[in-house]
Write a protein that holds these residues in place. Structure first.
Motif, mmCIF file in Angstrom:
data_model
loop_
_atom_site.group_PDB
_atom_site.id
_atom_site.type_symbol
_atom_site.label_atom_id
_atom_site.label_comp_id
_atom_site.label_asym_id
_atom_site.label_seq_id
_atom_site.Cartn_x
_atom_site.Cartn_y
_atom_site.Cartn_z
ATOM 1 N N ILE A 13 0.859 -1.175 0.000
ATOM 2 C CA ILE A 13 0.000 0.000 0.000
ATOM 3 C C ILE A 13 0.901 1.234 0.000
ATOM 4 O O ILE A 13 1.843 1.315 0.779
ATOM 5 C CB ILE A 13 -0.905 0.012 1.256
ATOM 6 N N ASN A 14 0.622 2.185 -0.877
ATOM 7 C CA ASN A 14 1.360 3.445 -0.885
ATOM 8 C C ASN A 14 0.795 4.349 0.197
ATOM 9 O O ASN A 14 -0.410 4.561 0.274
ATOM 10 C CB ASN A 14 1.231 4.151 -2.237
ATOM 11 N N ASP A 15 1.672 4.877 1.042
ATOM 12 C CA ASP A 15 1.256 5.742 2.132
ATOM 13 C C ASP A 15 2.481 6.508 2.603
ATOM 14 O O ASP A 15 3.589 6.284 2.118
ATOM 15 C CB ASP A 15 0.674 4.899 3.281
ATOM 16 N N THR A 16 2.285 7.387 3.569
ATOM 17 C CA THR A 16 3.417 8.121 4.129
ATOM 18 C C THR A 16 4.236 7.238 5.056
ATOM 19 O O THR A 16 5.414 7.495 5.258
ATOM 20 C CB THR A 16 2.920 9.358 4.903
ATOM 21 N N GLU A 17 3.629 6.191 5.602
ATOM 22 C CA GLU A 17 4.352 5.243 6.454
ATOM 23 C C GLU A 17 5.009 4.178 5.575
ATOM 24 O O GLU A 17 4.465 3.817 4.529
ATOM 25 C CB GLU A 17 3.390 4.561 7.421
ATOM 26 N N PRO A 18 6.160 3.640 5.994
ATOM 27 C CA PRO A 18 6.816 2.624 5.171
ATOM 28 C C PRO A 18 5.990 1.342 4.999
ATOM 29 O O PRO A 18 6.009 0.736 3.951
ATOM 30 C CB PRO A 18 8.122 2.325 5.898
ATOM 31 N N ARG A 19 5.286 0.923 6.043
ATOM 32 C CA ARG A 19 4.443 -0.275 5.967
ATOM 33 C C ARG A 19 3.111 0.009 6.662
ATOM 34 O O ARG A 19 2.894 -0.393 7.803
ATOM 35 C CB ARG A 19 5.144 -1.466 6.612
ATOM 36 N N PRO A 20 2.212 0.686 5.972
ATOM 37 C CA PRO A 20 0.937 1.049 6.612
ATOM 38 C C PRO A 20 0.088 -0.188 6.925
ATOM 39 O O PRO A 20 0.150 -1.194 6.225
ATOM 40 C CB PRO A 20 0.261 1.933 5.570
ATOM 41 N N LEU A 21 -0.690 -0.069 7.977
ATOM 42 C CA LEU A 21 -1.569 -1.142 8.408
ATOM 43 C C LEU A 21 -2.721 -1.300 7.416
ATOM 44 O O LEU A 21 -3.301 -0.321 6.955
ATOM 45 C CB LEU A 21 -2.132 -0.830 9.799
ATOM 46 N N PHE A 22 -3.027 -2.542 7.068
ATOM 47 C CA PHE A 22 -4.209 -2.849 6.271
ATOM 48 C C PHE A 22 -4.666 -4.251 6.646
ATOM 49 O O PHE A 22 -3.955 -4.986 7.322
ATOM 50 C CB PHE A 22 -3.942 -2.736 4.762
ATOM 51 N N ALA A 23 -5.853 -4.583 6.210
ATOM 52 C CA ALA A 23 -6.387 -5.913 6.492
ATOM 53 C C ALA A 23 -7.161 -6.415 5.283
ATOM 54 O O ALA A 23 -7.661 -5.624 4.482
ATOM 55 C CB ALA A 23 -7.314 -5.869 7.709
ATOM 56 N N PHE A 24 -7.221 -7.732 5.155
ATOM 57 C CA PHE A 24 -8.120 -8.351 4.195
ATOM 58 C C PHE A 24 -9.464 -8.502 4.885
ATOM 59 O O PHE A 24 -9.541 -9.041 5.989
ATOM 60 C CB PHE A 24 -7.633 -9.743 3.776
ATOM 61 N N ALA A 25 -10.521 -8.041 4.244
ATOM 62 C CA ALA A 25 -11.858 -8.243 4.804
ATOM 63 C C ALA A 25 -12.182 -9.730 4.740
ATOM 64 O O ALA A 25 -11.844 -10.411 3.773
ATOM 65 C CB ALA A 25 -12.879 -7.438 4.015
ATOM 66 N N GLY A 26 -12.797 -10.236 5.774
ATOM 67 C CA GLY A 26 -13.127 -11.649 5.800
ATOM 68 C C GLY A 26 -14.367 -11.923 6.615
ATOM 69 O O GLY A 26 -14.880 -11.048 7.309
#
Length: 116
Positions: A13-26
Motif C-alpha cells: 500500500i502506498n502511504d506516508t508510512e513505510p508499511r501502513p496497516l491494512f487488512a483483508f476483509a473476511g
C-alpha cells in the motif's frame, strides 16, 4: 517428479508510512456437522476472504478477483460493527494508484525498501 515453484506477486500500500496497516476483509462462522457426506459431525471455525473485481494493477496477475482491502480506521470499525449494508459498501476494488507491486517472480526477497 520435479515441482515448479509458484510465481510470487507481492503488493504494498502506498502511504506516508513505510508499511501502513491494512487488512483483508473476511467472514467466519462456526460449522457444526459433517465435513463430508456421511462423515462424523465436527465443530470447526470456517474462514473466507472477501474478494471483489480486480483493479488494473492486480488484474495483471488475477483477471477475476482481488481481496477486499481495508486501510482506514473508520472502515475497520464499519467492517466489524456496521450494518451488513455498510460493510458491503467496503467490498470494492482498492485504487491501483494507492498500491504498488514490490515483487514478481520466484524470489521471496523483501523489496519494499526499493524506491516507489
Amino acid at each position: 517428479r520435479e515441482v515448479t515453484p509458484a510465481t510470487w506477486h507481492w503488493f504494498a500500500i502506498n502511504d506516508t508510512e513505510p508499511r501502513p496497516l491494512f487488512a483483508f476483509a473476511g467472514i467466519w462462522r462456526r460449522h457444526v456437522g459433517p465435513i463430508k457426506k456421511g462423515g462424523e459431525p465436527v465443530e470447526i471455525d470456517v474462514y473466507s476472504f472477501m474478494t471483489t473485481t480486480p483493479n488494473a494493477l492486480t488484474a495483471s496477475i488475477n483477471h477475476g478477483r482481488m481481496p477486499v482491502l481495508i486501510t482506514r480506521d473508520t472502515d475497520f470499525d464499519t467492517w466489524m460493527s456496521g450494518t451488513p449494508d455498510e460493510a458491503f459498501e467496503l467490498c470494492r476494488p482498492y485504487p491501483e494508484d494507492k498500491m504498488r507491486m514490490v515483487q514478481s517472480g520466484f524470489e521471496k526477497r523483501d523489496l519494499l525498501a526499493l524506491p516507489k
